[in-house]
Enzyme design. Sequence first.
Site, PDB file in Angstrom:
ATOM      1  N   SER A   1       0.814  -1.217   0.000  1.00  0.00           N
ATOM      2  CA  SER A   1       0.000   0.000   0.000  1.00  0.00           C
ATOM      3  C   SER A   1       0.850   1.270   0.000  1.00  0.00           C
ATOM      4  O   SER A   1       0.788   2.074  -0.921  1.00  0.00           O
ATOM      5  CB  SER A   1      -0.931  -0.001   1.212  1.00  0.00           C
ATOM      6  OG  SER A   1      -1.650   1.201   1.285  1.00  0.00           O
TER       7      SER A   1
ATOM      8  N   GLN B   1      10.167  -6.398   9.462  1.00  0.00           N
ATOM      9  CA  GLN B   1      11.311  -5.495   9.314  1.00  0.00           C
ATOM     10  C   GLN B   1      12.588  -6.014   9.966  1.00  0.00           C
ATOM     11  O   GLN B   1      13.672  -5.925   9.381  1.00  0.00           O
ATOM     12  CB  GLN B   1      10.964  -4.103   9.848  1.00  0.00           C
ATOM     13  CG  GLN B   1      10.007  -3.348   8.940  1.00  0.00           C
ATOM     14  CD  GLN B   1       9.752  -1.932   9.399  1.00  0.00           C
ATOM     15  OE1 GLN B   1      10.450  -1.402  10.260  1.00  0.00           O
ATOM     16  NE2 GLN B   1       8.734  -1.303   8.823  1.00  0.00           N
TER      17      GLN B   1
ATOM     18  N   HIS C   1       6.700   4.534   9.600  1.00  0.00           N
ATOM     19  CA  HIS C   1       6.169   4.345  10.953  1.00  0.00           C
ATOM     20  C   HIS C   1       7.370   4.041  11.846  1.00  0.00           C
ATOM     21  O   HIS C   1       8.332   3.417  11.404  1.00  0.00           O
ATOM     22  CB  HIS C   1       5.156   3.193  10.952  1.00  0.00           C
ATOM     23  CG  HIS C   1       4.626   2.831  12.309  1.00  0.00           C
ATOM     24  ND1 HIS C   1       4.220   3.775  13.233  1.00  0.00           N
ATOM     25  CD2 HIS C   1       4.418   1.625  12.901  1.00  0.00           C
ATOM     26  CE1 HIS C   1       3.786   3.154  14.325  1.00  0.00           C
ATOM     27  NE2 HIS C   1       3.900   1.851  14.148  1.00  0.00           N
TER      28      HIS C   1
END
Length: 341
Positions: free
Chosen positions: A28, A87, A109
């Site tokens: 996204s 991550q 983020h």
Amino acid sequence: MPAKVFTDKDADLNVLKNKTLAVLGFGSQGHAHALNLKDSGLNVIIGLYEGSKSIAVAKQKGFEVFTTAEAVKRADVIMVALPDTKQAAAYEKDIAPNLTKGKTLVFSHGFAIHFKTVVPPKNVNVIMVAPKGPGHIVRRQYTEGKGVPSLIAVYQNPGKDAKKIALAWAKGIGGTRAGVIETNFKEETETDLFGEQTVLCGGTTALVKAGFEVLVEAGYSPEMAYFECLHELKLIVDLMNEKGIAGMRFSISETAKWGDVLVGPKIVDAGVKKRMKAALKDIQTGKFAKEWVKEYKGGYKKYNALLKKDEQHQIEKTGERLRSMMPWMPKRNIKGAQAAY
């Protein structure tokens, strides 16, 4: 004092002109950042794991695609557009071995950096550029000549140019057209998690289910309970989103307004606020992050069980039937769907 808002005049795309930008992931946010930066005239490559279904999609959009490791090696500025849960492993395996002095890591983020599931070397810049909207909106607004308000933050600045790079990246995705506000990784991460848990997702779904259950248990039909406690919520949220709380109240009936100001504070009372403060403390101390890391490393057992339980709630079966009667409602299969943010 209100925060300073940075606009187009405060950012210089030339900061990124002779650099190679890598976006790791093409979901996204990743696809929106990559396409907008490319359309802003910048050199963008994509990094994906071998066998990723996104490889063909990214190539079809005109990008050169490399393995994650190779993309990091080739790039000057690297955006980690991967889920929080992926991550740390990707960083250890593919990113860290290919980071060299002078490179810049970009996050949308702050979870991995703030809670130290990723610990970058001191000789690379670490910044955040976080549009306050899902990727498809970031892309659509850009193509319409507009933008989505965005946050920037600087965590490490050995190159003394981290903020300029963050502002240039924000400009490249259209953020400075709407306005960019500077924050820090701690503030963005902790407020984001708090909002998700207590208001936007956790608080809202719990409130909706409780209201539905109270009506059904009192003998009202599940269809009426669904319409009043879930379906009409969109109308109210849209009004608040467009006009604020006072603007929403201007648009509803006097009876609804009186019920709002009189009964609302009795439902979401001081006890709720006290429990919200406890949830915030769990975020601030890192307790929530530790539990979440333990959960996904353990194979998502409790997480999947809780999701499955809620999927079987009566409100879901009622809603599925009622939504099938609404031709304007998008018909989406949520199984395997990607998160919007």
